[in-house]
Design a protein around this motif. Structure first.
Motif, PDB file in Angstrom:
ATOM      1  N   LEU A   1      42.503  47.784  52.569  1.00  0.00           N
ATOM      2  CA  LEU A   1      43.760  47.074  52.776  1.00  0.00           C
ATOM      3  C   LEU A   1      43.987  46.092  51.628  1.00  0.00           C
ATOM      4  CD1 LEU A   1      43.468  46.125  56.573  1.00  0.00           C
ATOM      5  CD2 LEU A   1      44.532  48.161  55.562  1.00  0.00           C
ATOM      6  N   TYR A   2      45.259  45.868  51.308  1.00  0.00           N
ATOM      7  CA  TYR A   2      45.570  44.846  50.309  1.00  0.00           C
ATOM      8  C   TYR A   2      46.785  44.066  50.780  1.00  0.00           C
ATOM      9  CZ  TYR A   2      49.558  47.612  48.582  1.00  0.00           C
ATOM     10  OH  TYR A   2      50.750  48.290  48.474  1.00  0.00           O
ATOM     11  N   GLU A   3      46.924  42.851  50.239  1.00  0.00           N
ATOM     12  CA  GLU A   3      48.074  42.004  50.549  1.00  0.00           C
ATOM     13  C   GLU A   3      48.467  41.295  49.257  1.00  0.00           C
ATOM     14  OE1 GLU A   3      49.439  39.216  54.270  1.00  0.00           O
ATOM     15  OE2 GLU A   3      47.423  38.950  53.481  1.00  0.00           O
ATOM     16  N   ASP A   4      49.411  41.892  48.545  1.00  0.00           N
ATOM     17  CA  ASP A   4      49.727  41.437  47.199  1.00  0.00           C
ATOM     18  C   ASP A   4      51.145  41.886  46.884  1.00  0.00           C
ATOM     19  OD1 ASP A   4      49.879  40.955  44.442  1.00  0.00           O
ATOM     20  OD2 ASP A   4      47.750  41.399  44.153  1.00  0.00           O
ATOM     21  N   GLU A   5      51.996  40.931  46.510  1.00  0.00           N
ATOM     22  CA  GLU A   5      53.402  41.233  46.258  1.00  0.00           C
ATOM     23  C   GLU A   5      53.670  41.668  44.822  1.00  0.00           C
ATOM     24  OE1 GLU A   5      55.645  41.412  48.616  1.00  0.00           O
ATOM     25  OE2 GLU A   5      54.090  40.835  50.042  1.00  0.00           O
ATOM     26  N   HIS A   6      52.659  41.668  43.988  1.00  0.00           N
ATOM     27  CA  HIS A   6      52.867  42.054  42.590  1.00  0.00           C
ATOM     28  C   HIS A   6      53.409  43.480  42.525  1.00  0.00           C
ATOM     29  CE1 HIS A   6      51.970  42.968  38.374  1.00  0.00           C
ATOM     30  NE2 HIS A   6      51.901  41.655  38.175  1.00  0.00           N
ATOM     31  N   GLU A   7      54.323  43.721  41.604  1.00  0.00           N
ATOM     32  CA  GLU A   7      55.001  45.023  41.550  1.00  0.00           C
ATOM     33  C   GLU A   7      54.034  46.171  41.251  1.00  0.00           C
ATOM     34  OE1 GLU A   7      56.438  44.523  36.855  1.00  0.00           O
ATOM     35  OE2 GLU A   7      57.916  44.706  38.480  1.00  0.00           O
ATOM     36  N   ARG A   8      52.936  45.866  40.554  1.00  0.00           N
ATOM     37  CA  ARG A   8      51.983  46.934  40.231  1.00  0.00           C
ATOM     38  C   ARG A   8      50.838  47.032  41.239  1.00  0.00           C
ATOM     39  NH1 ARG A   8      48.909  46.648  36.127  1.00  0.00           N
ATOM     40  NH2 ARG A   8      49.125  44.458  35.546  1.00  0.00           N
ATOM     41  N   ALA A   9      50.881  46.201  42.278  1.00  0.00           N
ATOM     42  CA  ALA A   9      49.749  46.128  43.206  1.00  0.00           C
ATOM     43  C   ALA A   9      49.365  47.480  43.812  1.00  0.00           C
ATOM     44  CB  ALA A   9      50.046  45.109  44.301  1.00  0.00           C
ATOM     45  N   PRO A  10      50.310  48.298  44.315  1.00  0.00           N
ATOM     46  CA  PRO A  10      49.893  49.571  44.926  1.00  0.00           C
ATOM     47  C   PRO A  10      49.115  50.468  43.971  1.00  0.00           C
ATOM     48  CG  PRO A  10      52.172  49.066  45.490  1.00  0.00           C
ATOM     49  CD  PRO A  10      51.775  48.082  44.441  1.00  0.00           C
ATOM     50  N   ASP A  11      49.592  50.572  42.734  1.00  0.00           N
ATOM     51  CA  ASP A  11      48.907  51.430  41.764  1.00  0.00           C
ATOM     52  C   ASP A  11      47.565  50.843  41.343  1.00  0.00           C
ATOM     53  OD1 ASP A  11      51.005  53.225  41.812  1.00  0.00           O
ATOM     54  OD2 ASP A  11      52.043  52.274  40.117  1.00  0.00           O
ATOM     55  N   VAL A  12      47.550  49.533  41.136  1.00  0.00           N
ATOM     56  CA  VAL A  12      46.298  48.890  40.703  1.00  0.00           C
ATOM     57  C   VAL A  12      45.218  49.058  41.770  1.00  0.00           C
ATOM     58  CG1 VAL A  12      45.200  46.665  40.205  1.00  0.00           C
ATOM     59  CG2 VAL A  12      47.422  47.220  39.187  1.00  0.00           C
ATOM     60  N   TYR A  13      45.582  48.795  43.041  1.00  0.00           N
ATOM     61  CA  TYR A  13      44.568  48.863  44.091  1.00  0.00           C
ATOM     62  C   TYR A  13      44.184  50.310  44.412  1.00  0.00           C
ATOM     63  CZ  TYR A  13      45.225  43.869  44.694  1.00  0.00           C
ATOM     64  OH  TYR A  13      45.281  42.521  44.470  1.00  0.00           O
ATOM     65  N   ALA A  14      45.078  51.234  44.208  1.00  0.00           N
ATOM     66  CA  ALA A  14      44.712  52.648  44.390  1.00  0.00           C
ATOM     67  C   ALA A  14      43.661  53.048  43.344  1.00  0.00           C
ATOM     68  CB  ALA A  14      45.942  53.530  44.287  1.00  0.00           C
ATOM     69  N   ALA A  15      43.902  52.641  42.082  1.00  0.00           N
ATOM     70  CA  ALA A  15      42.918  52.926  41.029  1.00  0.00           C
ATOM     71  C   ALA A  15      41.606  52.217  41.310  1.00  0.00           C
ATOM     72  CB  ALA A  15      43.478  52.493  39.673  1.00  0.00           C
ATOM     73  N   PHE A  16      41.709  50.998  41.794  1.00  0.00           N
ATOM     74  CA  PHE A  16      40.513  50.217  42.135  1.00  0.00           C
ATOM     75  C   PHE A  16      39.696  50.920  43.226  1.00  0.00           C
ATOM     76  CE2 PHE A  16      38.999  46.196  44.458  1.00  0.00           C
ATOM     77  CZ  PHE A  16      37.807  46.178  43.757  1.00  0.00           C
ATOM     78  N   ALA A  17      40.368  51.385  44.258  1.00  0.00           N
ATOM     79  CA  ALA A  17      39.675  52.052  45.364  1.00  0.00           C
ATOM     80  C   ALA A  17      39.004  53.335  44.891  1.00  0.00           C
ATOM     81  CB  ALA A  17      40.652  52.345  46.498  1.00  0.00           C
ATOM     82  N   ARG A  18      39.708  54.094  44.045  1.00  0.00           N
ATOM     83  CA  ARG A  18      39.098  55.328  43.529  1.00  0.00           C
ATOM     84  C   ARG A  18      37.845  55.016  42.712  1.00  0.00           C
ATOM     85  NH1 ARG A  18      44.616  56.777  42.885  1.00  0.00           N
ATOM     86  NH2 ARG A  18      44.599  56.072  40.706  1.00  0.00           N
ATOM     87  N   ARG A  19      37.948  53.976  41.865  1.00  0.00           N
ATOM     88  CA  ARG A  19      36.787  53.600  41.051  1.00  0.00           C
ATOM     89  C   ARG A  19      35.639  53.117  41.953  1.00  0.00           C
ATOM     90  NH1 ARG A  19      36.544  51.240  35.886  1.00  0.00           N
ATOM     91  NH2 ARG A  19      38.421  52.451  35.443  1.00  0.00           N
ATOM     92  N   LEU A  20      35.976  52.372  42.975  1.00  0.00           N
ATOM     93  CA  LEU A  20      34.963  51.868  43.905  1.00  0.00           C
ATOM     94  C   LEU A  20      34.233  53.021  44.592  1.00  0.00           C
ATOM     95  CD1 LEU A  20      33.832  49.223  45.157  1.00  0.00           C
ATOM     96  CD2 LEU A  20      35.578  49.443  46.932  1.00  0.00           C
ATOM     97  N   ILE A  21      34.967  54.000  45.034  1.00  0.00           N
ATOM     98  CA  ILE A  21      34.359  55.163  45.683  1.00  0.00           C
ATOM     99  C   ILE A  21      33.455  55.905  44.712  1.00  0.00           C
ATOM    100  CG2 ILE A  21      34.865  57.426  46.699  1.00  0.00           C
ATOM    101  CD1 ILE A  21      37.401  56.164  47.910  1.00  0.00           C
ATOM    102  N   THR A  22      33.901  56.022  43.452  1.00  0.00           N
ATOM    103  CA  THR A  22      33.072  56.684  42.437  1.00  0.00           C
ATOM    104  C   THR A  22      31.757  55.948  42.258  1.00  0.00           C
ATOM    105  OG1 THR A  22      35.014  57.535  41.269  1.00  0.00           O
ATOM    106  CG2 THR A  22      32.959  57.353  40.010  1.00  0.00           C
ATOM    107  N   TRP A  23      31.806  54.629  42.186  1.00  0.00           N
ATOM    108  CA  TRP A  23      30.586  53.847  42.021  1.00  0.00           C
ATOM    109  C   TRP A  23      29.647  54.033  43.211  1.00  0.00           C
ATOM    110  CZ3 TRP A  23      29.023  49.306  38.920  1.00  0.00           C
ATOM    111  CH2 TRP A  23      29.634  49.292  37.665  1.00  0.00           C
TER     112      TRP A  23
END
Length: 955
Positions: free
Chosen positions: A715-737
């Motif tokens: 889950l995320y709570e962030d109004e930044h316009e790029r937040a959905p893409d940034v956190y999606a990339a973050f989650a994918r990287r986290l799963i890879t790790w």
């Protein structure tokens, strides 16, 4: 200044007569200081002013500038200035030390600063002089001006230089080429040899002003037979091809002591570090150094005995005792510090510090050395180093031997604050004896013949007779005798064991072992046979043992560890016997052998805050090295898992405690991994992610098993316009790790299908969208089974504010009013679907999935929580199925006695399931009769709650 002025100096540590403070202490105790003060006018005034504050590099530079007289012969002027500076520094150090104003650290730092200043000043003067004739050396490839890199080894490298020490140096340069800009040209190699020789003369020549430092160049590649200066390429080739074990110890303290003021010098120093680091510090736990240090120490001790007339021990009558090389001396303390560095420094960069006292402090921080033992070593080290200095203050002699005349003995005793020599000896022995005992415990040669040597002679003799025929066909040829001996040792299936041993003997892997590794392997097989024969199931234990030894046979370090520590071998035997799963885990991750040596860790509860801090520190050191960081995470995770497993196998933990610790470990790993991955995310838009990990299933209910995967959502709570893409990339990287396989294994399998809309949904969800989904606001709404899953969900890592909002939302969702007539059929229908997905066509009872098993209990509890939380908020606590059953019974929602009985059944089923998994069973199935009563109670509760038709019973 006349000598009579010093004749009435009081003893160090004693008050002077009357109230007068003596002008100077040093001349009364140091013949060297007396000579210097008598020989140089004005030195007393310099000393009187300088001794009031600690010596600094800045003070030395200022004094050198004053002492360096303009001269046509800059080299001679530098010689004189440096020698006079050395006299001043020595006298100030002696005076401050004898007054008790200087710590050991100040003394050694001052001498180290003096050596570095002398080297750097000498290079500057000599380089300018050589440039007039030869110009400057230029690299053939880069075209850059090259510089002589001087590496300080030993105590200079560790900034622990004693007052009369020589300095161990190595001269290096980066590139070959030729000098340019002079009237004559030299190859870079010739130039740096010439520069090095002149530097040695500048420092070591004895003139009317004395010398600066004696210089020892024997630590360079090939020692005295090697060139005085060598290129980095030559050094690399030498270390790879010829580098010996003792040179690894020497290079631990290796440090560039020439100037690093230019980019070229800084780059060359980095190249040198990259070159020597893997030579000194192995990537794995290197227990082979114990035997090597033992051997080196024996050689040093023997040499010390020769030099002291055969007196290598300690006692009042052994007057020439060497406080550096003798029993309980400085070298033994240094070796005990270095063994931690060499064994573990490849994996823990914190252990790569150079000063001995700092290494001991890190060893305590890392739990490698008990604080009390480290304090004993540190106290002894400080005392011995101070005594070393006082021995050398007398005549500026590089001595480590105790004095032999009564006059010298009394003077040294008073310098150490003792009334007489016997008092000093008593203090010395009281400090040295614990050092000697610790050293002997660490480096003593373990028992090499603990049991009958059945291997390999027993098998080799039979193989020679039979020429490799099967054991069953070779009985008449004499193989019955080996089998009989194996049977007498305690093994039942001796034929199979003999075949296995013979297969090892003729295997390419065994034959390819070095002589040393094969000797250790043979020793360990004999110990394994002896230890396995003592277990109840000797045959299965030895099978696991041989699998394990075969897996580690090519890793000399692991063979060394088990050879050096028989107690670790005994714990391996217990682990292999107790659990097939543990045996497989240890075989897959043999680096965990190290954990078997830590008695405290095998008994203590984990400190998860300290675990995270230690892991954060190690990951920070490896910042930018993704593979290394992933390996660090895996090694630390495996180590903690193994500690839990060992306590589990020893019966120190209940099933619930095991699950709690494994769940806490997963939380900690997720938290640290999340922070690490975020720092490396190129697209991040803020310092800390407004992002949370929510645990479901076994992790959510804190019922994690050893091999459980992680059911998590993001889950995320962030109004930044790029937040959905940034956190999606973050989650994918986290799963890879988390899921990637590296040389160190993997962390966890991850399942994210419990996110809104399952596998078809977004990988990350904004908190607001998640809230609407769970509260069924809109067309896209959560199913009942998703609310079931929510009963075991919790925040486990990330942004705590989001975590708090999730917990509040979870409470709100679970406390919604629900109709039993609607809810019960949905729960019953979902239970039927789960049963269809896990059919059991065998005769055994499946503890988890069969009717009357664990899933029935879990579904019943989830139903009670969803139905009754609106009226009873205490049911929303994620406190586990057993506690929730008890709460429901106390509230009168179900029969209280039946609730307790079913709670006991759940505990029993989990314990049986846990044991079966440890025994290596893929499915948790048992004889139905063994669980007939508790399974019947579970079915009774299901009947009471849901009824035959699937409708819920009234509370």
């Amino acid at each position: 200044m006349s000598g009579g002025a010093f004749a009435t100096m009081p003893a160090v540590g004693m008050a002077p007569a009357g109230n007068a403070e003596p002008a100077l202490y040093s001349p009364a105790y140091s013949h060297y200081a007396r000579r210097m003060l008598q020989a140089r006018d004005g030195l007393e005034d310099v000393l009187a002013e300088a001794m009031r504050v600690p010596l600094t590099r800045a003070w030395m530079e200022a004094r050198l500038a004053l002492l360096q007289q303009p001269s046509a012969d800059a080299e001679e002027a530098a010689k004189q200035a440096l020698r006079r500076l050395r006299a001043e520094v020595m006298c100030v150090v002696i005076e401050r030390d004898l007054r008790g104003a200087a710590t050991l650290g100040e003394v050694t730092a001052a001498m180290s600063d003096l050596a570095e200043l002398a080297i750097q000043h000498g290079l500057a003067v000599l380089g300018a002089d050589l440039a007039a004739t030869f110009g400057r050396p230029v690299g053939a490839g880069s075209g850059e001006v090259q510089e002589l890199v001087v590496v300080g080894m030993g105590k200079l490298g560790g900034r622990e230089l004693n007052v009369s020490s020589d300095i161990d140096l190595i001269f290096l340069y980066d590139e070959d080429g030729e000098t340019q800009g002079g009237t004559r040209s030299l190859s870079n190699h010739e130039y740096f040899i010439r520069l090095g020789r002149r530097l040695i003369n500048l420092l070591a020549d004895v003139t009317g002003d004395g010398y600066v430092f004696r210089v020892d160049m024997r630590l360079r590649p090939n020692g005295d037979a090697g060139p005085l200066a060598c290129s980095l390429g030559m050094l690399e080739q030498y270390l790879v091809v010829q580098g010996r074990e003792w040179e690894r110890y020497a290079w631990i303290k290796g440090r560039v002591v020439s100037s690093l003021a230019t980019p070229h010098a800084q780059r060359t120093a980095r190249l040198l570090s990259d070159l020597t680091l893997p030579f000194v510090f192995r990537r794995y736990l290197d227990y082979g150094v114990i035997a090597a240090i033992r051997s080196l120490h024996a050689q040093i001790r023997a040499e010390a005995a020769k030099r002291s007339g055969g007196l290598a021990g300690h006692g009042v009558n052994q007057r020439s005792f060497n406080i550096k090389l003798g029993r309980g001396g400085i070298r033994e303390i240094e070796f005990m510090a270095q063994v931690f560095q060499l064994i573990r420094g490849g994996q823990d960069a914190a252990l790569r510090v150079r000063p001995t006292l700092e290494v001991l402090a890190v060893a305590v921080e890392r739990g490698l050395l008990p604080a009390g033992q480290a304090e004993q070593l540190a106290d002894a080290y400080r005392f011995l180093r101070q005594l070393e200095h006082r021995l050398q203050y007398r005549d500026d002699a590089q001595t480590h031997h105790l004095p032999t005349t009564p006059e010298e003995q009394q003077a040294v005793a008073q310098m150490m604050g003792c009334d007489d020599w016997e008092t000093l000896l008593a203090r010395l022995q009281a400090l040295q004896e614990p050092v000697a005992q610790q050293f002997e415990a660490t480096f003593s040669d373990p028992d090499t013949a603990p049991c009958e040597a059945l291997w390999p002679a027993l098998v080799r003799d039979a193989v020679d007779e039979v020429q490799g025929g099967p054991a069953a066909e070779a009985t008449e040829a004499g193989e019955d005798a080996p089998c009989a001996r194996l049977q007498a040792a305690g093994f039942s299936d001796c034929g199979a064991l003999f075949d296995r041993l013979r297969a090892i003997l003729v295997s390419p892997r065994y034959r390819a072992l070095s002589e040393a590794s094969r000797a250790r392997f043979d020793l360990l097989v004999n110990r394994a046979l002896d230890l396995a024969a003592r277990q109840e199931d000797a045959d299965s234990t030895i099978t696991r043992f041989l699998d394990f030894l075969d897996a580690i046979s090519r890793r000399a370090s692991y063979l060394s560890l088990l050879s050096e520590y028989p107690q670790a071998m005994a714990r391996v035997a217990h682990t292999l016997h107790a659990s097939r799963w543990a045996a497989d885990y240890l075989t897959r991750h043999p680096q965990l052998l190290d954990e078997l040596l830590d008695n405290e860790a095998l008994a203590d509860a984990p400190d998860w805050s300290a675990f995270q801090a230690r892991l954060d520190e190690r990951l920070h050191v490896a910042d930018g090295q993704v593979e290394a960081q992933m390996d660090i995470l895996r090694r630390e995770h495996h180590a903690e898992t193994f500690r839990i497993l060992l306590q589990d196998l020893q019966g120190l933990l209940t099933v619930e405690q095991v699950a709690d610790r494994l769940s806490d470990l997963a939380d900690a790993v997720l938290e640290v991994t999340l922070r690490t991955v975020w720092r490396q995310l190129a697209t991040r838009h803020c310092e800390s992610p407004r992002f949370a990990v929510i645990a479901y299933g076994r992790l959510g209910g804190k019922e994690l098993g050893y091999a459980s995967d992680l059911d998590i959502i993001f889950l995320y709570e962030d109004e930044h316009e790029r937040a959905p893409d940034v956190y999606a990339a973050f989650a994918r990287r986290l799963i890879t790790w988390l899921t990637s396989h590296t040389a160190a294994g993997m962390l966890y399998d991850v399942d994210t299908r419990l996110r809104p809309n399952g596998a078809a949904g977004l990988l990350v969800t904004s908190f607001d969208a998640f809230r609407r989904y769970q509260l069924r606001e809109g067309d896209n709404a959560a199913w009942v089974w998703e609310h079931q899953a929510l009963t075991r969900a919790r925040f486990c890592a990330g942004d705590r504010a989001i975590g708090a909002r999730f917990e509040a939302l979870r409470d709100e969702v679970l406390r919604q009013p629900r109709d039993a007539a609607t809810l019960a059929p949905e729960i019953v229908d979902m239970r039927a679907k789960v049963a269809e997905g896990h059919p059991n066509r065998g005769a055994l009872f499946d503890l988890k999935h069969d009717r009357g098993g664990m899933v029935d209990i879990e579904f019943t509890v989830q139903y009670l929580v969803l139905l009754h939380s609106a009226a009873h908020a205490e049911l929303t606590r994620n406190s586990g199925n057993i506690a929730l059953l008890r709460t429901a019974g106390d509230l009168g929602l179900i029969d209280a006695a039946l609730a307790l009985a079913v709670g006991d059944a759940y505990r029993l089923f989990r314990a049986r399931q846990h044991q079966l998994r440890l025994d290596g069973h893929a499915q948790a199935r048992v004889e139905p009769a063994s669980v007939a009563e508790p399974a019947g109670q579970v079915r009774a509760l299901w009947q009471a709650v849901f009824g035959t038709g699937g409708a819920a019973a009234a509370p």
